[in-house]
Design a protein around this motif. Structure first.
Motif, short mmCIF file in Angstrom:
data_model
loop_
_atom_site.label_atom_id
_atom_site.label_comp_id
_atom_site.label_asym_id
_atom_site.label_seq_id
_atom_site.Cartn_x
_atom_site.Cartn_y
_atom_site.Cartn_z
N SER A 1 -2.31 8.47 2.91
CA SER A 1 -1.43 7.71 3.92
C SER A 1 -1.96 7.30 5.35
O SER A 1 -2.03 6.37 5.96
CB SER A 1 -0.28 8.55 4.17
N PHE A 2 -2.80 8.47 5.75
CA PHE A 2 -3.59 8.39 6.81
C PHE A 2 -4.73 7.25 6.77
O PHE A 2 -4.84 6.31 7.84
CB PHE A 2 -4.41 9.65 7.23
N ALA A 3 -5.34 7.23 5.61
CA ALA A 3 -6.58 5.96 5.24
C ALA A 3 -5.77 4.87 5.27
O ALA A 3 -6.20 3.78 5.75
CB ALA A 3 -7.07 6.40 4.04
N ALA A 4 -4.71 4.69 4.56
CA ALA A 4 -3.84 3.37 4.54
C ALA A 4 -3.50 2.98 5.75
O ALA A 4 -3.51 1.59 6.35
CB ALA A 4 -2.68 3.69 3.65
N LEU A 5 -2.70 3.85 6.78
CA LEU A 5 -2.22 3.80 8.08
C LEU A 5 -3.54 2.94 8.85
O LEU A 5 -3.35 2.01 9.63
CB LEU A 5 -1.68 4.71 8.67
N LEU A 6 -4.61 3.61 8.85
CA LEU A 6 -5.86 3.26 9.62
C LEU A 6 -6.36 1.78 9.00
O LEU A 6 -6.69 0.98 9.81
CB LEU A 6 -6.86 4.27 9.41
N PHE A 7 -6.13 1.56 7.72
CA PHE A 7 -6.90 0.20 7.15
C PHE A 7 -5.76 -0.70 7.61
O PHE A 7 -6.19 -1.73 8.06
CB PHE A 7 -6.79 0.49 5.64
N VAL A 8 -4.63 -0.66 7.66
CA VAL A 8 -3.36 -1.51 8.04
C VAL A 8 -3.66 -1.57 9.63
O VAL A 8 -3.51 -3.05 10.04
CB VAL A 8 -2.00 -1.18 7.45
N LEU A 9 -4.02 -0.74 10.30
CA LEU A 9 -4.07 -0.98 11.69
C LEU A 9 -5.45 -2.02 11.98
O LEU A 9 -5.34 -2.74 13.06
CB LEU A 9 -4.43 0.24 12.53
N ARG A 10 -6.24 -1.80 11.32
CA ARG A 10 -7.67 -2.61 11.53
C ARG A 10 -7.73 -4.04 10.58
O ARG A 10 -8.12 -5.09 10.96
CB ARG A 10 -8.78 -1.81 10.98
N ASN A 11 -6.66 -4.10 9.63
CA ASN A 11 -6.33 -5.29 8.90
C ASN A 11 -5.22 -5.56 8.51
O ASN A 11 -4.38 -5.49 7.39
CB ASN A 11 -7.18 -5.07 7.45
N PRO A 12 -4.31 -5.76 9.68
CA PRO A 12 -2.77 -6.05 9.56
C PRO A 12 -2.21 -6.93 8.56
O PRO A 12 -1.25 -6.82 7.77
CB PRO A 12 -2.11 -6.20 10.81
N GLY A 13 -3.06 -7.88 8.13
CA GLY A 13 -2.69 -9.05 7.28
C GLY A 13 -2.78 -8.88 5.87
O GLY A 13 -2.44 -9.35 5.13
N ARG A 14 -3.49 -7.95 5.83
CA ARG A 14 -3.76 -7.09 4.22
C ARG A 14 -2.72 -6.56 3.61
O ARG A 14 -2.57 -6.22 2.24
CB ARG A 14 -5.13 -6.35 4.07
N ALA A 15 -1.64 -6.17 4.22
CA ALA A 15 -0.51 -5.29 3.90
C ALA A 15 0.61 -6.03 3.74
O ALA A 15 1.03 -6.51 4.85
CB ALA A 15 -0.26 -3.88 4.41
N SER A 16 1.37 -6.18 2.66
CA SER A 16 2.72 -6.80 2.57
C SER A 16 3.87 -5.72 2.83
O SER A 16 4.83 -5.92 3.18
CB SER A 16 3.08 -7.50 1.21
N ALA A 17 3.52 -4.56 2.69
CA ALA A 17 4.56 -3.16 2.95
C ALA A 17 3.42 -2.17 2.85
O ALA A 17 2.57 -1.96 2.18
CB ALA A 17 5.43 -3.40 1.78
N LEU A 18 3.99 -1.00 3.43
CA LEU A 18 3.36 0.35 3.65
C LEU A 18 4.22 1.20 3.48
O LEU A 18 5.32 1.32 3.95
CB LEU A 18 2.78 0.25 5.23
N VAL A 19 3.92 2.24 2.51
CA VAL A 19 4.36 3.42 2.23
C VAL A 19 3.62 4.56 2.65
O VAL A 19 2.70 4.79 2.01
CB VAL A 19 4.91 3.62 0.55
N LEU A 20 3.91 5.40 3.58
CA LEU A 20 3.34 6.63 4.07
C LEU A 20 4.27 7.91 3.69
O LEU A 20 5.19 8.22 4.31
CB LEU A 20 3.11 6.48 5.65
N ALA A 21 3.73 8.60 2.70
CA ALA A 21 4.32 9.68 2.26
C ALA A 21 3.59 11.02 2.76
O ALA A 21 2.38 11.24 2.50
CB ALA A 21 4.28 9.75 0.81
N LEU B 1 0.96 -1.38 -0.11
CA LEU B 1 0.05 0.10 0.09
C LEU B 1 0.99 1.23 -0.11
O LEU B 1 1.62 1.35 0.92
CB LEU B 1 -0.82 -0.04 1.10
N VAL B 2 0.52 2.29 -1.15
CA VAL B 2 1.21 3.57 -1.09
C VAL B 2 0.41 4.56 -0.95
O VAL B 2 -0.58 4.54 -1.69
CB VAL B 2 2.04 3.54 -2.30
#
Length: 282
Positions: free
Chosen positions: A98-118, A91-92
């Motif tokens: 970035s805020f939405a991606a971070l919140l999504f991953v906090l709630r669904n950590p298994g759905r992200a293989s890597a996370l880029v927050l710009a 997720l980039v």
């Protein structure tokens, strides 16, 4: 046009390439087209999916303000992934994305293989007074966008702000293209997004306990002239157990537009390190 359904709201998306999926989530003053330089590059080796957030045509623009906010923004990422048959992806995000991606991953950590927050973290502060002032400013800005739209002064003010003027100085042609895209945005969609999402979202500092448990490999990317985001990025670097921080010199908020080659190189190196199982130190 391809659309993903998110509880009745249609989200427009574009796909390019094949391979491991990369989902791009755009910032407030942009849309899916913001990622063109990244999609052209990463589409050579990855399946790139970029979508327009709710309120950003050609996605639907709900008129009910209750259909905007951080919970919808996070859920929309999952809706696009589900529609595209993607269980796990890199997720980039940029800024609001970035805020939405971070919140999504906090709630669904298994759905992200890597996370880029710009450019993540604007509006977050440890000070309740500062946060309240930010909320009031977002409410006023949202009303102005609903009333006036992007065709006039609000677009010029945004593009020439202290964290965006760097793009004009570095890349006048790119700046002109950015401004032309910005003027096509929906005033209603942007205004309701500003009021209900930007203005009412959590502060990242409130998530400290949850962040300390998040082990998804994460690259934080921020420009050194993106002053509203610097404190939050240092906090995230100190709090996320598996994060690295990349700071681009002489760069403002739209880091992927200002420095596309450097951004692509940093993200590609990050993806490669993660995929080789070498990101975590120790």
């Amino acid at each position: 046009m391809p659309y993903a359904d998110s509880d009745g709201v249609r989200l427009y998306y574009e796909e390019t390439g094949s391979g491991h999926p990369v989902v791009f989530v755009h910032e407030f003053a942009a849309d899916h087209r913001e990622w063109e330089a990244q999609v052209r590059w990463f589409g050579r080796e990855y399946r790139c999916i970029a979508f327009a957030a709710r309120g950003y045509p050609p996605s639907d623009v709900p008129e009910d303000e209750r259909l905007y906010g951080q919970d919808f923004a996070a859920a929309d990422i999952g809706a696009v992934m589900r529609h595209c048959g993607v269980e796990r992806a890199h997720l980039v995000g940029c800024s609001m994305g970035s805020f939405a991606a971070l919140l999504f991953v906090l709630r669904n950590p298994g759905r992200a293989s890597a996370l880029v927050l710009a450019g993540v973290g604007s509006g977050s502060s440890r000070s309740a007074a500062v946060r309240e002032e930010f909320r009031r400013a977002c409410a006023a800005r949202g009303e102005a966008l609903i009333r006036e739209g992007w065709a006039g002064a609000l677009a010029e003010e945004t593009g020439h702000g202290p964290t965006r003027i760097q793009l004009k100085k570095k890349d006048p042609r790119g700046f002109a293209e950015y401004m032309a895209r910005l003027r096509t945005h929906s005033g209603l969609g942007s205004g309701l997004t500003m009021k209900r999402y930007q203005g009412l979202r959590d502060s990242i500092f409130d998530w400290e306990a949850e962040l300390r448990t998040l082990e998804v490999p994460t690259l934080l990317a921020v420009g050194d002239e993106d002053t509203p985001c610097l404190e939050a990025n240092l906090f995230l670097k100190q709090t996320l157990p598996n994060a690295g921080l990349w700071v681009a010199p002489r760069t403002g908020h739209a880091i992927n537009l200002e420095e596309p080659a450097a951004f692509n190189e940093a993200v590609a190196a990050f993806f490669s390190t993660v995929e080789r199982g070498r990101w975590r130190l120790g």
